[in-house]
Design a protein around this motif. Structure first.
Motif, PDB file in Angstrom:
ATOM      1  N   ALA A   1      11.611  20.558 -40.195  1.00  0.00           N
ATOM      2  CA  ALA A   1      12.638  19.586 -39.802  1.00  0.00           C
ATOM      3  C   ALA A   1      12.321  18.149 -40.236  1.00  0.00           C
ATOM      4  O   ALA A   1      13.184  17.289 -40.197  1.00  0.00           O
ATOM      5  N   ASN A   2      11.079  17.891 -40.643  1.00  0.00           N
ATOM      6  CA  ASN A   2      10.671  16.530 -41.001  1.00  0.00           C
ATOM      7  C   ASN A   2      11.023  15.569 -39.867  1.00  0.00           C
ATOM      8  O   ASN A   2      11.540  14.485 -40.089  1.00  0.00           O
ATOM      9  N   SER A   3      10.729  15.986 -38.621  1.00  0.00           N
ATOM     10  CA  SER A   3      11.090  15.151 -37.480  1.00  0.00           C
ATOM     11  C   SER A   3       9.886  14.706 -36.660  1.00  0.00           C
ATOM     12  O   SER A   3       9.946  13.704 -35.964  1.00  0.00           O
ATOM     13  N   ALA A   4       8.771  15.442 -36.752  1.00  0.00           N
ATOM     14  CA  ALA A   4       7.618  15.075 -35.931  1.00  0.00           C
ATOM     15  C   ALA A   4       6.316  15.083 -36.727  1.00  0.00           C
ATOM     16  O   ALA A   4       5.835  14.039 -37.152  1.00  0.00           O
ATOM     17  N   ARG A   5       5.761  16.279 -36.967  1.00  0.00           N
ATOM     18  CA  ARG A   5       4.415  16.339 -37.540  1.00  0.00           C
ATOM     19  C   ARG A   5       4.294  15.682 -38.912  1.00  0.00           C
ATOM     20  O   ARG A   5       3.364  14.909 -39.150  1.00  0.00           O
ATOM     21  N   SER A   6       5.226  15.970 -39.807  1.00  0.00           N
ATOM     22  CA  SER A   6       5.113  15.389 -41.150  1.00  0.00           C
ATOM     23  C   SER A   6       5.355  13.881 -41.124  1.00  0.00           C
ATOM     24  O   SER A   6       4.765  13.129 -41.894  1.00  0.00           O
ATOM     25  N   GLN A   7       6.197  13.435 -40.189  1.00  0.00           N
ATOM     26  CA  GLN A   7       6.427  11.996 -40.035  1.00  0.00           C
ATOM     27  C   GLN A   7       5.166  11.309 -39.502  1.00  0.00           C
ATOM     28  O   GLN A   7       4.790  10.223 -39.955  1.00  0.00           O
TER      29      GLN A   7
ATOM     30  N   ALA B   1       3.035   8.381 -41.508  1.00  0.00           N
ATOM     31  CA  ALA B   1       2.763   7.065 -40.913  1.00  0.00           C
ATOM     32  C   ALA B   1       1.257   6.830 -40.739  1.00  0.00           C
ATOM     33  O   ALA B   1       0.753   5.739 -41.007  1.00  0.00           O
ATOM     34  N   LEU B   2       0.541   7.865 -40.316  1.00  0.00           N
ATOM     35  CA  LEU B   2      -0.904   7.734 -40.099  1.00  0.00           C
ATOM     36  C   LEU B   2      -1.661   7.476 -41.398  1.00  0.00           C
ATOM     37  O   LEU B   2      -2.544   6.625 -41.447  1.00  0.00           O
ATOM     38  N   LEU B   3      -1.310   8.225 -42.437  1.00  0.00           N
ATOM     39  CA  LEU B   3      -2.034   8.054 -43.698  1.00  0.00           C
ATOM     40  C   LEU B   3      -1.776   6.661 -44.270  1.00  0.00           C
ATOM     41  O   LEU B   3      -2.681   6.009 -44.785  1.00  0.00           O
ATOM     42  N   ARG B   4      -0.546   6.190 -44.133  1.00  0.00           N
ATOM     43  CA  ARG B   4      -0.220   4.825 -44.567  1.00  0.00           C
ATOM     44  C   ARG B   4      -1.063   3.812 -43.812  1.00  0.00           C
ATOM     45  O   ARG B   4      -1.457   2.788 -44.349  1.00  0.00           O
ATOM     46  N   HIS B   5      -1.276   4.118 -42.547  1.00  0.00           N
ATOM     47  CA  HIS B   5      -1.999   3.216 -41.665  1.00  0.00           C
ATOM     48  C   HIS B   5      -3.497   3.201 -41.976  1.00  0.00           C
ATOM     49  O   HIS B   5      -4.117   2.148 -42.006  1.00  0.00           O
TER      50      HIS B   5
ATOM     51  N   ALA C   1       1.813   7.814 -49.188  1.00  0.00           N
ATOM     52  CA  ALA C   1       2.231   8.918 -48.325  1.00  0.00           C
ATOM     53  C   ALA C   1       3.741   9.114 -48.307  1.00  0.00           C
ATOM     54  O   ALA C   1       4.503   8.145 -48.255  1.00  0.00           O
ATOM     55  N   HIS C   2       4.137  10.372 -48.349  1.00  0.00           N
ATOM     56  CA  HIS C   2       5.550  10.738 -48.294  1.00  0.00           C
ATOM     57  C   HIS C   2       5.689  11.954 -47.388  1.00  0.00           C
ATOM     58  O   HIS C   2       4.722  12.678 -47.173  1.00  0.00           O
ATOM     59  N   SER C   3       6.902  12.192 -46.880  1.00  0.00           N
ATOM     60  CA  SER C   3       7.126  13.416 -46.118  1.00  0.00           C
ATOM     61  C   SER C   3       8.529  13.927 -46.381  1.00  0.00           C
ATOM     62  O   SER C   3       9.411  13.169 -46.778  1.00  0.00           O
ATOM     63  N   ALA C   4       8.708  15.228 -46.170  1.00  0.00           N
ATOM     64  CA  ALA C   4      10.022  15.838 -46.366  1.00  0.00           C
ATOM     65  C   ALA C   4      10.083  17.143 -45.584  1.00  0.00           C
ATOM     66  O   ALA C   4       9.066  17.633 -45.100  1.00  0.00           O
ATOM     67  N   GLY C   5      11.296  17.696 -45.474  1.00  0.00           N
ATOM     68  CA  GLY C   5      11.463  18.948 -44.746  1.00  0.00           C
ATOM     69  C   GLY C   5      12.354  19.911 -45.496  1.00  0.00           C
ATOM     70  O   GLY C   5      13.130  19.503 -46.352  1.00  0.00           O
ATOM     71  N   THR C   6      12.231  21.203 -45.166  1.00  0.00           N
ATOM     72  CA  THR C   6      13.101  22.177 -45.826  1.00  0.00           C
ATOM     73  C   THR C   6      14.493  22.114 -45.209  1.00  0.00           C
ATOM     74  O   THR C   6      15.488  22.341 -45.868  1.00  0.00           O
ATOM     75  N   ARG C   7      14.554  21.803 -43.920  1.00  0.00           N
ATOM     76  CA  ARG C   7      15.847  21.622 -43.257  1.00  0.00           C
ATOM     77  C   ARG C   7      15.751  20.367 -42.404  1.00  0.00           C
ATOM     78  O   ARG C   7      15.598  20.444 -41.174  1.00  0.00           O
ATOM     79  N   PRO C   8      15.825  19.197 -43.042  1.00  0.00           N
ATOM     80  CA  PRO C   8      15.578  17.958 -42.305  1.00  0.00           C
ATOM     81  C   PRO C   8      16.641  17.668 -41.254  1.00  0.00           C
ATOM     82  O   PRO C   8      17.803  18.015 -41.428  1.00  0.00           O
TER      83      PRO C   8
ATOM     84  N   ILE D   1       0.942   1.947 -34.626  1.00  0.00           N
ATOM     85  CA  ILE D   1       1.147   2.358 -36.017  1.00  0.00           C
ATOM     86  C   ILE D   1       2.599   2.111 -36.415  1.00  0.00           C
ATOM     87  O   ILE D   1       3.517   2.486 -35.693  1.00  0.00           O
ATOM     88  N   SER D   2       2.782   1.471 -37.539  1.00  0.00           N
ATOM     89  CA  SER D   2       4.124   1.119 -37.990  1.00  0.00           C
ATOM     90  C   SER D   2       4.976   2.355 -38.265  1.00  0.00           C
ATOM     91  O   SER D   2       4.530   3.306 -38.890  1.00  0.00           O
ATOM     92  N   THR D   3       6.218   2.323 -37.784  1.00  0.00           N
ATOM     93  CA  THR D   3       7.146   3.427 -38.036  1.00  0.00           C
ATOM     94  C   THR D   3       8.217   2.981 -39.034  1.00  0.00           C
ATOM     95  O   THR D   3       9.212   3.665 -39.241  1.00  0.00           O
ATOM     96  N   GLU D   4       8.000   1.829 -39.634  1.00  0.00           N
ATOM     97  CA  GLU D   4       8.966   1.278 -40.579  1.00  0.00           C
ATOM     98  C   GLU D   4       9.176   2.227 -41.761  1.00  0.00           C
ATOM     99  O   GLU D   4       8.213   2.753 -42.315  1.00  0.00           O
ATOM    100  N   GLY D   5      10.418   2.451 -42.101  1.00  0.00           N
ATOM    101  CA  GLY D   5      10.712   3.271 -43.274  1.00  0.00           C
ATOM    102  C   GLY D   5      10.654   4.769 -43.045  1.00  0.00           C
ATOM    103  O   GLY D   5      10.803   5.543 -43.983  1.00  0.00           O
ATOM    104  N   LEU D   6      10.418   5.190 -41.813  1.00  0.00           N
ATOM    105  CA  LEU D   6      10.374   6.634 -41.558  1.00  0.00           C
ATOM    106  C   LEU D   6      11.786   7.187 -41.384  1.00  0.00           C
ATOM    107  O   LEU D   6      12.558   6.682 -40.586  1.00  0.00           O
TER     108      LEU D   6
END
Length: 137
Positions: A13-19, A23-27, A35-42, A58-63
């Motif tokens: 869903a690209n709604s929790a874990r991948s987000q 954000a963490l890796l960027r941080h 860092a990028h994230s995506a989902g099969t059924r976002p 941790i910044s959530t900007e751009g998520l």
């Protein structure tokens, strides 16, 4: 430093874990990784995901949730799946250097009161190890 390693985190869903991972890796290692994230059924980014990240400062900007199709043509050094049910579908993504499958419980399906914070912590620990290992090259 030159070339940053491009990392794609994938969930259904690209709604929790991948987000969280994005954000963490960027941080923690912005100079080494892109860092990028995506989902099969976002769907949408879960508000509890944003709250857990903000709580840690941790910044959530751009998520935002996006589909795998949107990044399919891009080259990635590492593609990391964050839920087992997706790991098999993922290998269809061409042009990735390394595939990693990390299995974290979906916080949305958890009965823990602090499920999102717990998942964020687990992903943070794993990412710190990842950055450490990849930095030694």
């Amino acid at each position: 430093m030159g070339h940053k390693s491009r990392v794609l985190f994938v969930c259904v869903a690209n709604s929790a874990r991948s987000q969280m991972a994005e954000a963490l890796l960027r941080h923690i290692a912005p100079e080494q990784f892109e860092a990028h994230s995506a989902g099969t059924r976002p769907g949408q980014v879960d508000p509890r995901t944003l709250a857990a990240l903000e709580e840690l400062g941790i910044s959530t900007e751009g998520l935002f949730s996006k589909s795998l199709e949107e990044v399919a043509g891009e080259p990635f050094d590492h593609v990391i799946t964050l839920c087992d049910k997706f790991a098999l579908e993922c290998h269809a993504l061409p042009g990735a250097g390394e595939y990693l499958a990390w299995d974290f419980e979906d916080p949305a399906a958890s009965s823990r009161a602090d499920a999102y914070r717990h998942t964020l912590h687990e992903i943070h620990e794993r990412l710190r190890m990842f950055v450490l290992v990849k930095s030694k090259r």
